[in-house]
Design an enzyme around this catalytic site. Structure first.
Site, PDB file in Angstrom:
ATOM      1  N   HIS B 138      -6.915  57.122  -7.182  1.00 28.83           N
ATOM      2  CA  HIS B 138      -5.913  56.195  -7.738  1.00 28.83           C
ATOM      3  C   HIS B 138      -5.223  55.430  -6.616  1.00 28.83           C
ATOM      4  O   HIS B 138      -5.133  54.186  -6.645  1.00 28.83           O
ATOM      5  CB  HIS B 138      -4.885  57.003  -8.533  1.00 28.83           C
ATOM      6  CG  HIS B 138      -3.734  56.198  -9.061  1.00 28.83           C
ATOM      7  ND1 HIS B 138      -3.673  55.728 -10.361  1.00 28.83           N
ATOM      8  CD2 HIS B 138      -2.594  55.751  -8.471  1.00 28.83           C
ATOM      9  CE1 HIS B 138      -2.554  55.040 -10.540  1.00 28.83           C
ATOM     10  NE2 HIS B 138      -1.865  55.046  -9.405  1.00 28.83           N
ATOM     11  N   GLU B 139      -4.737  56.143  -5.601  1.00 25.33           N
ATOM     12  CA  GLU B 139      -3.982  55.470  -4.534  1.00 25.33           C
ATOM     13  C   GLU B 139      -4.889  54.560  -3.713  1.00 25.33           C
ATOM     14  O   GLU B 139      -4.467  53.474  -3.278  1.00 25.33           O
ATOM     15  CB  GLU B 139      -3.316  56.524  -3.633  1.00 25.33           C
ATOM     16  CG  GLU B 139      -2.348  57.453  -4.351  1.00 25.33           C
ATOM     17  CD  GLU B 139      -1.218  56.719  -5.083  1.00 25.33           C
ATOM     18  OE1 GLU B 139      -0.707  57.268  -6.075  1.00 25.33           O
ATOM     19  OE2 GLU B 139      -0.868  55.582  -4.681  1.00 25.33           O
ATOM     20  N   HIS B 142      -4.983  51.302  -5.243  1.00 23.32           N
ATOM     21  CA  HIS B 142      -3.837  50.440  -4.886  1.00 23.32           C
ATOM     22  C   HIS B 142      -4.063  49.783  -3.536  1.00 23.32           C
ATOM     23  O   HIS B 142      -3.849  48.575  -3.383  1.00 23.32           O
ATOM     24  CB  HIS B 142      -2.557  51.270  -4.816  1.00 23.32           C
ATOM     25  CG  HIS B 142      -1.951  51.590  -6.161  1.00 23.32           C
ATOM     26  ND1 HIS B 142      -1.813  50.645  -7.155  1.00 23.32           N
ATOM     27  CD2 HIS B 142      -1.478  52.743  -6.680  1.00 23.32           C
ATOM     28  CE1 HIS B 142      -1.244  51.211  -8.221  1.00 23.32           C
ATOM     29  NE2 HIS B 142      -1.028  52.480  -7.960  1.00 23.32           N
ATOM     30  N   HIS B 148      -1.446  48.907 -11.468  1.00 28.40           N
ATOM     31  CA  HIS B 148      -1.575  49.917 -12.516  1.00 28.40           C
ATOM     32  C   HIS B 148      -2.263  49.280 -13.717  1.00 28.40           C
ATOM     33  O   HIS B 148      -1.978  48.145 -14.054  1.00 28.40           O
ATOM     34  CB  HIS B 148      -0.202  50.452 -12.913  1.00 28.40           C
ATOM     35  CG  HIS B 148       0.301  51.459 -11.925  1.00 28.40           C
ATOM     36  ND1 HIS B 148       1.628  51.615 -11.623  1.00 28.40           N
ATOM     37  CD2 HIS B 148      -0.360  52.350 -11.147  1.00 28.40           C
ATOM     38  CE1 HIS B 148       1.795  52.569 -10.714  1.00 28.40           C
ATOM     39  NE2 HIS B 148       0.582  53.027 -10.392  1.00 28.40           N
TER      40      HIS B 148
END
Lengths: 166, 423
Positions: B138-139, B142, B148
């Site tokens: 997930h990170e 980013h 998101h």
């Protein structure tokens, strides 16, 4: 097994002072909504690199200088005059409920409280120049479809004749 | 609405960075990462942490043109993505972690990733705690530029969903990252459907196949039904194909008649026969032939090396491609067919004038999924006109080539990973 360094394992469970404060009322809910950009888009940029000696200080917990807590609270209080049911708050709450798949009530109900207390990523949902959240329609999925198979030899499926790495 | 994601991302990227690909975030395709020394977690061994991050980066590499390499030696300013653990005030970061619960990590666009070491991070498939792999994927999303995404099943949802077994990047996440960095393009050494005979529990023999794409020393299994490669691919050739050259092959030919069922791999001046039952090359086949053999011995008149080849069940001939010429080999008579070699443009005429690969093909692939022959070269492919189409449009030439299309518009997400993660 979680790695521990003290015989009584006391360093395995973080002390209660290092438990995240839970969202329990509208005040903390407002701070949550402010922090993740639902009230005002957040300018989310990496701070300039700091010198290593600053790193050494990292262990000192500087409670009262946390920009997000101070700024959020003060900013919000000035705009809403201290009452927590301002239109901004309700609008932000509604938006959070909508993106979290909750019933959009605009009320700080139990379901919303549970959602706010879930473990989550610290990156804001609304950054300053990414003002809208990303929604993509599933119809685009059709882009991937190929014509249906019409041959005589069925595809071997769920069979891994070649070892996979995972 | 359908283009919403594209519009959204393009608009915001234009403001920040406009690389050569338009709305790309990082402007280079090989990114260096490092778990920084003062940021090790106290919960997992350093090897576990590095293994999980290596896997997390690989998962993004499997669906995008980006490659990631762990770099333990270069100066820190040359590291593109730095990861570290901390609690409370940490690593000179402006945002303080809140302790156990709620915020478990954050990341900075084109920059660093911080994990809250007060959280209970666990290795994949441990079933409890917070999966470090899931959070890391997930990170990294980013850092690569993704916001998101609230869609069910997306790894970019802000709240953590307990780890169901073996999560993967779903179709939406793939398209989101490919919107930023483009799709995966590249040349293939060969493409083929590998046919196997199996016995069902009732003792019936059924014939099944899997589709494989090979590029130099690694390969992908392509799941036609899911329009993507198998999770975790590519894999290096020696791992899955025992006995063929590790650097890959020029061609794969499956001679399949009522009397013969033989699979061959070609590379350079030699060829191997593959035993599909025992899943390895024959050292000596039932006829007593030893392998590898010289192509000139097994297929007299065929030059080597060849660019590619395929077996045409319609006329029981093997078509060997080399340069701009095609050598038709009569398998039954074991010699070149009369009139061979011919020009590729003659044997496979272009339906749209000028739209033809002309020479140096990469692969000639008969797909059982599409019941069609494809000629691949570079990042494009030309589909050969099928008999059904010719019944409908008699003016189409036999073996005519339909106008080119891009390979990555037909077969999706066939992406390289950094060679260091193939080990």
């Amino acid at each position: 097994e979680k790695i521990f360094h003290r015989r009584d394992h006391s360093d395995v469970v973080p002390p209660s002072s290092r438990q995240a404060t839970l969202i329990t009322d509208t005040d903390t809910a407002e701070q949550f909504l402010f922090k993740y950009g639902f009230i005002k888009a957040v300018k989310w940029e990496e701070p300039p690199a700091q010198s290593t000696d600053m790193l050494l200080d990292a262990d000192t917990v500087l409670e009262d200088t946390d920009p997000f807590v101070q700024e959020g609270a003060s900013l919000f209080r000035s705009s809403s005059g201290g009452t927590s049911q301002s239109p901004d708050f309700i609008q932000a709450l509604r938006e959070f409920q909508q993106v979290s798949g909750l019933a959009v009530t605009g009320l700080f109900d139990d379901a919303t409280k549970v959602a706010m207390n879930k473990p989550r990523c610290g990156v804001p949902d609304k950054e300053e120049d990414l003002v809208e959240t990303t929604e993509a329609s599933s119809t685009a999925q059709d882009l991937n479809e190929t014509s249906t198979y019409n041959g005589t030899t069925p595809e071997l499926y769920n069979h891994t004749p070649k070892p996979a790495t995972r | 609405r359908k283009r919403h994601l594209v519009e959204l991302v393009r608009k915001s990227r234009q403001k920040r960075e406009a690389g050569e690909w338009g709305h790309m975030a990082f402007s280079k395709s090989v990114l260096r990462w490092r778990l920084i020394g003062e940021g090790y977690s106290s919960q997992l061994s350093v090897d576990d942490q590095r293994y999980i991050f290596r896997l997390a980066f690989r998962m993004w590499s499997e669906v995008s043109p980006l490659e990631f390499v762990e770099d333990l030696h270069s100066p820190l300013e040359e590291i593109d993505i730095r990861l570290g653990f901390g609690t409370g005030r940490h690593l000179g970061c402006a945002q303080r972690f809140d302790g156990a619960g709620r915020e478990f990590a954050h990341a900075w666009f084109l920059g660093d990733i911080h994990f809250d070491d007060d959280e209970h991070f666990t290795a994949p498939n441990t079933g409890n705690g917070i999966s470090l792999l899931k959070v890391a994927v997930h990170e990294i999303g980013h850092v690569l530029g993704l916001p998101h995404i609230y869609r069910a099943g997306s790894i970019m949802q802000p709240s953590y969903l307990p780890q169901d077994a073996g999560f993967e990047l779903n179709w939406l996440d793939r398209k989101a990252i490919q919107n930023l960095y483009g799709g995966c393009k590249g040349r293939f050494s060969t493409v083929f459907d590998w046919i196997r005979k199996e016995k069902t529990q009732y003792g019936e023999v059924v014939v099944r196949f899997n589709t494989y794409f090979m590029r130099d020393g690694w390969y992908w299994l392509y799941e036609n039904r899911n329009n993507r490669t198998r999770y975790g691919d590519p894999v290096s050739v020696p791992v899955g194909w025992h006995g063929i050259p590790a650097a890959g092959v020029d061609a794969y030919v499956h001679v399949w008649t009522r009397k013969t069922d033989a699979a061959y791999f070609f590379r350079g001046t030699q060829y191997w026969r593959y035993d599909s039952e025992s899943d390895q090359v024959f050292s000596r086949d039932a006829d007593g032939q030893r392998y590898p053999r010289l192509i000139s011995e097994g297929f007299p008149g065929v030059p080597s090396p060849v660019d590619t080849a395929y077996y045409d069940r319609r006329d029981a001939h093997i078509y060997f491609f080399r340069g701009s010429m095609v050598y038709r080999f009569d398998v039954r008579a074991n010699r070149l067919a009369a009139g061979s070699p011919k020009k590729m443009t003659e044997l496979f005429p272009a339906v749209a004038a000028g739209d033809h690969p002309v020479a140096k093909l990469d692969a000639a692939y008969f797909s059982y999924t599409h019941n069609a022959l494809f000629l691949l070269k570079g990042t494009s492919y030309w589909r050969v006109v099928g008999s059904r189409e010719r019944r409908l449009k008699a003016w189409l030439p036999y073996n005519g080539l339909l106008p080119r299309r891009e390979v990555d518009q037909q077969w999706f997400d066939i992406c390289d990973v950094h060679v260091s993660s193939l080990k």
